[in-house]
Write an enzyme that holds these catalytic residues in place. Structure first.
Site, mmCIF file in Angstrom:
data_model
loop_
_atom_site.group_PDB
_atom_site.id
_atom_site.type_symbol
_atom_site.label_atom_id
_atom_site.label_comp_id
_atom_site.label_asym_id
_atom_site.label_seq_id
_atom_site.Cartn_x
_atom_site.Cartn_y
_atom_site.Cartn_z
ATOM 1 N N HIS A 53 -47.874 4.047 6.977
ATOM 2 C CA HIS A 53 -49.269 4.258 6.596
ATOM 3 C C HIS A 53 -49.841 2.940 6.077
ATOM 4 O O HIS A 53 -49.112 2.077 5.577
ATOM 5 C CB HIS A 53 -49.371 5.306 5.485
ATOM 6 C CG HIS A 53 -49.136 6.699 5.949
ATOM 7 N ND1 HIS A 53 -49.745 7.777 5.345
ATOM 8 C CD2 HIS A 53 -48.378 7.222 6.941
ATOM 9 C CE1 HIS A 53 -49.369 8.890 5.942
ATOM 10 N NE2 HIS A 53 -48.525 8.579 6.918
ATOM 11 N N GLU A 55 -51.566 2.254 3.396
ATOM 12 C CA GLU A 55 -51.326 2.011 1.974
ATOM 13 C C GLU A 55 -49.908 1.519 1.720
ATOM 14 O O GLU A 55 -49.694 0.620 0.913
ATOM 15 C CB GLU A 55 -51.541 3.296 1.154
ATOM 16 C CG GLU A 55 -52.926 3.862 1.253
ATOM 17 C CD GLU A 55 -53.067 4.952 2.300
ATOM 18 O OE1 GLU A 55 -53.789 5.924 2.027
ATOM 19 O OE2 GLU A 55 -52.462 4.835 3.388
ATOM 20 N N CYS A 83 -52.826 10.298 1.275
ATOM 21 C CA CYS A 83 -52.019 11.511 1.431
ATOM 22 C C CYS A 83 -51.058 11.613 0.235
ATOM 23 O O CYS A 83 -50.997 10.704 -0.599
ATOM 24 C CB CYS A 83 -51.247 11.437 2.745
ATOM 25 S SG CYS A 83 -49.864 10.251 2.719
ATOM 26 N N CYS A 86 -48.620 8.560 -0.027
ATOM 27 C CA CYS A 86 -49.260 7.319 -0.457
ATOM 28 C C CYS A 86 -49.738 7.402 -1.903
ATOM 29 O O CYS A 86 -49.618 6.432 -2.645
ATOM 30 C CB CYS A 86 -50.405 6.969 0.488
ATOM 31 S SG CYS A 86 -49.798 6.550 2.149
#
Length: 150
Positions: A53, A55, A83, A86
């Site tokens: 991801h 992040e 999410c 993260c």
């Protein structure tokens, strides 16, 4: 342009790079003071990795740049609400502040489905919502519209 908009525009550029690679367009930038210390974009499809991801990439790079896992004094700019994975990484990295663009009604864990920043963990990042929300939302809408047309 204020600082939040400046760094969110950088995150949007990273999101566009992700979209150009066929990834869900999310970009993230970690800033300490006025210095960018980490950047990331979604690369789950390219890397065949659920952890890739934006992040997580940005946090990882910031840790390497600063030489430690504690990112106190840092702000994370991200185009889409984090999410749960993260949000947990943000908490564990001790990031002081998160600036998010648009909300994520399907997986958002900073207010949409749950707000992990309000759970009594040992660290509570400050959250600023809605910075360049329209642009951040539009890049996602365009991506998924184009995906459905293929």
């Amino acid at each position: 342009m204020n600082m939040d908009e400046k760094y969110m525009r950088m995150a949007l550029e990273l999101a566009q790079m992700a979209a150009d690679e066929g990834e869900v367009p999310v970009g993230a930038v970690v800033v300490q003071g006025d210095r960018v210390v980490g950047t990331g974009r979604n690369r789950r499809e390219i890397g065949k990795n659920a952890l890739a991801h934006a992040e997580i990439e940005a946090i990882n790079e910031a840790c390497q740049t600063l030489g430690g896992w504690r990112l106190s004094g840092c702000t994370l700019y991200v185009t889409l609400e984090p999410c749960p994975m993260c949000a947990g990484a943000i908490i564990n990295a001790r990031i002081d502040r998160v600036v998010q663009g648009t909300t994520d009604p399907k997986a958002g864990s900073c207010g949409s489905l749950i707000n992990l920043f309000t759970v009594p963990y040992n660290h509570k990042p400050e959250l600023t919502e809605g910075v360049l929300a329209e642009e951040c939302g539009q890049i996602l809408k365009n991506f998924f519209r184009n995906l459905r047309c293929r």
